[in-house]
Motif scaffolding. Sequence first.
Motif, PDB file in Angstrom:
ATOM      1  N   PRO A  43       0.813  -1.220   0.000  1.00  0.00           N
ATOM      2  CA  PRO A  43       0.000   0.000   0.000  1.00  0.00           C
ATOM      3  C   PRO A  43       0.845   1.268   0.000  1.00  0.00           C
ATOM      4  N   ALA A  44       0.180   2.373  -0.272  1.00  0.00           N
ATOM      5  CA  ALA A  44       0.802   3.685  -0.192  1.00  0.00           C
ATOM      6  C   ALA A  44       0.757   4.206   1.238  1.00  0.00           C
ATOM      7  N   ASP A  45       1.600   5.219   1.466  1.00  0.00           N
ATOM      8  CA  ASP A  45       1.511   6.061   2.665  1.00  0.00           C
ATOM      9  C   ASP A  45       1.700   5.300   3.975  1.00  0.00           C
ATOM     10  N   LEU A  46       2.869   4.672   4.053  1.00  0.00           N
ATOM     11  CA  LEU A  46       3.298   3.996   5.271  1.00  0.00           C
ATOM     12  C   LEU A  46       4.751   4.367   5.547  1.00  0.00           C
ATOM     13  N   GLY A  96       6.125   6.350   2.365  1.00  0.00           N
ATOM     14  CA  GLY A  96       5.847   5.967   0.989  1.00  0.00           C
ATOM     15  C   GLY A  96       5.289   4.568   0.901  1.00  0.00           C
ATOM     16  N   GLY A  97       5.788   3.801  -0.039  1.00  0.00           N
ATOM     17  CA  GLY A  97       5.313   2.439  -0.276  1.00  0.00           C
ATOM     18  C   GLY A  97       4.986   2.263  -1.733  1.00  0.00           C
ATOM     19  N   GLN A  98       3.690   2.201  -2.048  1.00  0.00           N
ATOM     20  CA  GLN A  98       3.273   2.129  -3.439  1.00  0.00           C
ATOM     21  C   GLN A  98       3.863   3.311  -4.205  1.00  0.00           C
ATOM     22  N   GLY A  99       4.529   3.005  -5.338  1.00  0.00           N
ATOM     23  CA  GLY A  99       5.133   4.042  -6.159  1.00  0.00           C
ATOM     24  C   GLY A  99       6.569   4.367  -5.831  1.00  0.00           C
ATOM     25  N   THR A 100       7.042   3.948  -4.654  1.00  0.00           N
ATOM     26  CA  THR A 100       8.398   4.315  -4.227  1.00  0.00           C
ATOM     27  C   THR A 100       9.470   3.612  -5.045  1.00  0.00           C
ATOM     28  N   LEU A 101       9.297   2.300  -5.280  1.00  0.00           N
ATOM     29  CA  LEU A 101      10.382   1.503  -5.863  1.00  0.00           C
ATOM     30  C   LEU A 101       9.802   0.294  -6.607  1.00  0.00           C
ATOM     31  N   ASN A 102       8.742   0.494  -7.374  1.00  0.00           N
ATOM     32  CA  ASN A 102       8.065  -0.646  -7.996  1.00  0.00           C
ATOM     33  C   ASN A 102       8.873  -1.305  -9.106  1.00  0.00           C
ATOM     34  N   VAL A 103       9.721  -0.545  -9.774  1.00  0.00           N
ATOM     35  CA  VAL A 103      10.477  -1.074 -10.913  1.00  0.00           C
ATOM     36  C   VAL A 103      11.957  -0.726 -10.759  1.00  0.00           C
ATOM     37  N   ASN A 104      12.775  -1.347 -11.590  1.00  0.00           N
ATOM     38  CA  ASN A 104      14.215  -1.135 -11.478  1.00  0.00           C
ATOM     39  C   ASN A 104      14.578   0.317 -11.760  1.00  0.00           C
ATOM     40  N   SER A 105      15.323   0.912 -10.831  1.00  0.00           N
ATOM     41  CA  SER A 105      15.649   2.336 -10.940  1.00  0.00           C
ATOM     42  C   SER A 105      17.151   2.584 -10.841  1.00  0.00           C
ATOM     43  N   TRP A 106      17.969   1.575 -11.153  1.00  0.00           N
ATOM     44  CA  TRP A 106      19.418   1.713 -11.041  1.00  0.00           C
ATOM     45  C   TRP A 106      19.997   2.544 -12.183  1.00  0.00           C
TER      46      TRP A 106
END
Length: 289
Positions: free
Chosen positions: A238-241, A264-274
Amino acid sequence: MLRTFRPGQRCEVWIASVTGERELVFTSNDVLLEAPNWTLDGRSLVLNGDGALWRVDLGSRTLSQVPLTGIPDLNNDHVLAPDGNNIFLSANDGHIYRAALSGGRATRLTEDDGSFHFLHGVSPDGKELAYVGIESGDFTQPGRLMTIPSDGGASSRVDVGGGHCDGPEYSPDGQWLYLNTESFTSRPGHAQLARVRVDGSGFERLLESATVDWFPHLSPDGELASYIRFPGGTEGHPADLPVDVVLVSTGDWTAPLHAWPLFGGQGTLNVNSWSPDSTRFAYVAYPVS
């Protein structure tokens, strides 16, 4: 339904260094940005927000929309093609699309097979995609690990047990799929990190923890990984934790090298961001004033 800000909320796009530092590179209280990808040239981050695709230029720190047509509102599951010129996208109609990173008309890749398709990985040779399939878009049902040719066609299931799984992503050598799964517990939620060979063999747990761990992302050189750590007992992502973004060596997932707490949570790191050079990665926080 598109996600919106809570009253007094903003999004902050951060870049974390493997040495432990972090830098705020963009803030918005207008567009709720999610799930950064780092472009192959190292100059930009690509994120979704308000159903559209956006680019943050890291030199000018400016935001611009990628002009896409022929695709419904986007969600936060998108990955760049290895060629650096194209992007694969999941949309809110449950299908996966391909488009040029410069914009233009998108091409739908998945068929009407009775499932929703949530993209997470593309193989290093660009020939195959890994996604989570959810039958009939019924989110009370567990997600299944699936693969499909990157030009479309028949899907194949990779068996990782009966629990819900998410975030399947290829290792840089193309031999493994890294993911989070609930197959190690009978408790609701409690996702843990795991990997499985692309042929379905060698399914193994990477880390046994009391937290709820999601979305393992390997650095391009395969030496490091980032993931997001939710509080114990969290169901879903979920979001907002209060969460932590965690950095580990792929040689020892049990010993974090660094951790960055955030809201954060949802949206923070869902996919590879390297970053392409494996020295940094991006994530998004959603603080409330």
